[in-house]
Design an enzyme around this catalytic site. Structure first.
Site, PDB file in Angstrom:
ATOM      1  N   TYR A  18       1.006  -1.250  -0.033  1.00  6.63           N
ATOM      2  CA  TYR A  18       0.104  -0.098   0.041  1.00  6.63           C
ATOM      3  C   TYR A  18       0.819   1.317   0.150  1.00  6.63           C
ATOM      4  O   TYR A  18       0.658   2.201  -0.607  1.00  6.63           O
ATOM      5  CB  TYR A  18      -0.802  -0.153   1.109  1.00  6.63           C
ATOM      6  CG  TYR A  18      -2.083   1.181   1.400  1.00  6.63           C
ATOM      7  CD1 TYR A  18      -3.160   0.813   0.668  1.00  6.63           C
ATOM      8  CD2 TYR A  18      -1.665   2.239   1.964  1.00  6.63           C
ATOM      9  CE1 TYR A  18      -4.016   2.044   0.442  1.00  6.63           C
ATOM     10  CE2 TYR A  18      -2.609   3.495   1.750  1.00  6.63           C
ATOM     11  CZ  TYR A  18      -3.871   3.194   1.258  1.00  6.63           C
ATOM     12  OH  TYR A  18      -4.598   4.311   1.229  1.00  6.63           O
ATOM     13  N   HIS A  22       1.222   4.190  -3.128  1.00 11.47           N
ATOM     14  CA  HIS A  22       0.838   5.607  -3.143  1.00 11.47           C
ATOM     15  C   HIS A  22       2.371   6.278  -3.190  1.00 11.47           C
ATOM     16  O   HIS A  22       2.172   7.536  -3.586  1.00 11.47           O
ATOM     17  CB  HIS A  22       0.443   5.917  -1.472  1.00 11.47           C
ATOM     18  CG  HIS A  22      -1.020   5.522  -1.664  1.00 11.47           C
ATOM     19  ND1 HIS A  22      -1.675   4.384  -1.566  1.00 11.47           N
ATOM     20  CD2 HIS A  22      -2.181   6.512  -1.790  1.00 11.47           C
ATOM     21  CE1 HIS A  22      -2.994   4.288  -1.744  1.00 11.47           C
ATOM     22  NE2 HIS A  22      -3.297   5.626  -1.636  1.00 11.47           N
ATOM     23  N   TYR A  41      -4.406  16.152   1.630  1.00 11.73           N
ATOM     24  CA  TYR A  41      -4.662  14.725   1.714  1.00 11.73           C
ATOM     25  C   TYR A  41      -4.018  14.010   2.453  1.00 11.73           C
ATOM     26  O   TYR A  41      -2.490  14.073   1.866  1.00 11.73           O
ATOM     27  CB  TYR A  41      -4.976  14.451   0.217  1.00 11.73           C
ATOM     28  CG  TYR A  41      -5.851  12.984   0.063  1.00 11.73           C
ATOM     29  CD1 TYR A  41      -6.069  12.095   1.298  1.00 11.73           C
ATOM     30  CD2 TYR A  41      -6.545  12.528  -1.097  1.00 11.73           C
ATOM     31  CE1 TYR A  41      -6.892  11.256   1.018  1.00 11.73           C
ATOM     32  CE2 TYR A  41      -7.263  11.450  -1.215  1.00 11.73           C
ATOM     33  CZ  TYR A  41      -7.300  10.594  -0.160  1.00 11.73           C
ATOM     34  OH  TYR A  41      -8.074   9.725  -0.245  1.00 11.73           O
ATOM     35  N   TRP A  76      -7.642   3.084 -10.811  1.00 16.78           N
ATOM     36  CA  TRP A  76      -7.118   3.038  -9.395  1.00 16.78           C
ATOM     37  C   TRP A  76      -7.755   2.088  -8.313  1.00 16.78           C
ATOM     38  O   TRP A  76      -7.063   1.345  -7.855  1.00 16.78           O
ATOM     39  CB  TRP A  76      -7.041   4.538  -8.752  1.00 16.78           C
ATOM     40  CG  TRP A  76      -6.207   4.625  -7.381  1.00 16.78           C
ATOM     41  CD1 TRP A  76      -6.780   4.670  -6.186  1.00 16.78           C
ATOM     42  CD2 TRP A  76      -4.732   4.560  -7.364  1.00 16.78           C
ATOM     43  NE1 TRP A  76      -5.664   4.606  -5.322  1.00 16.78           N
ATOM     44  CE2 TRP A  76      -4.643   4.731  -5.952  1.00 16.78           C
ATOM     45  CE3 TRP A  76      -3.679   4.459  -8.262  1.00 16.78           C
ATOM     46  CZ2 TRP A  76      -3.339   4.494  -5.325  1.00 16.78           C
ATOM     47  CZ3 TRP A  76      -2.399   4.605  -7.668  1.00 16.78           C
ATOM     48  CH2 TRP A  76      -2.158   4.505  -6.365  1.00 16.78           C
ATOM     49  N   TRP A  77      -8.986   2.333  -8.407  1.00 13.37           N
ATOM     50  CA  TRP A  77      -9.785   1.389  -7.522  1.00 13.37           C
ATOM     51  C   TRP A  77      -9.453  -0.007  -7.846  1.00 13.37           C
ATOM     52  O   TRP A  77      -9.170  -1.117  -6.913  1.00 13.37           O
ATOM     53  CB  TRP A  77     -11.267   1.720  -7.302  1.00 13.37           C
ATOM     54  CG  TRP A  77     -11.814   2.864  -6.792  1.00 13.37           C
ATOM     55  CD1 TRP A  77     -11.048   3.712  -5.979  1.00 13.37           C
ATOM     56  CD2 TRP A  77     -12.985   3.326  -7.088  1.00 13.37           C
ATOM     57  NE1 TRP A  77     -11.855   4.707  -5.558  1.00 13.37           N
ATOM     58  CE2 TRP A  77     -13.072   4.525  -6.059  1.00 13.37           C
ATOM     59  CE3 TRP A  77     -14.127   2.902  -7.511  1.00 13.37           C
ATOM     60  CZ2 TRP A  77     -14.133   5.394  -6.116  1.00 13.37           C
ATOM     61  CZ3 TRP A  77     -15.347   3.977  -7.466  1.00 13.37           C
ATOM     62  CH2 TRP A  77     -15.301   4.967  -6.574  1.00 13.37           C
TER      63      TRP A  77
END
Length: 104
Positions: A18, A22, A41, A76-77
């Protein structure tokens, strides 16, 4: 400016992946976030529970929510679905949090 917070959930053993994904955020995804009004963000990880806490600020939540309709967001999902709990449309399982305190 509206502040949004939510929690999401990683699968066990997927913390490093993860982080890597990112760290290598696609430029097109970053652009889409900004185009839909996202700023400040941040995503935080509770390493003991694999729970993610996301915080961002948006100019208009209704406008921001339209990011879900974009091809890059859907891509992306799908990319992230193997490493985190996801809904049938590949969107992350997320629980929106209610603000109970704010200090400016």
């Amino acid at each position: 400016m509206e502040r949004i917070a939510s929690v999401m959930y990683l699968y066990p053993g997927k913390q490093a992946e993860y982080q890597k994904r990112h760290d290598e955020l696609w430029p097109e995804m970053e652009e889409a976030l900004k185009e839909h009004g996202a700023s400040n963000y941040s995503i935080f990880l509770d390493r003991e529970t694999d729970t993610l806490f996301a915080y961002l600020e948006v100019e208009n939540k209704a406008a921001y929510d339209k990011i879900a309709e974009t091809d890059i967001c859907k891509k992306w999902w799908a990319y992230m679905a193997p490493i985190m709990k996801s809904n049938p449309d590949n969107s992350p399982v997320a629980k929106d949090l209610e603000q109970v305190f704010y200090l400016a």
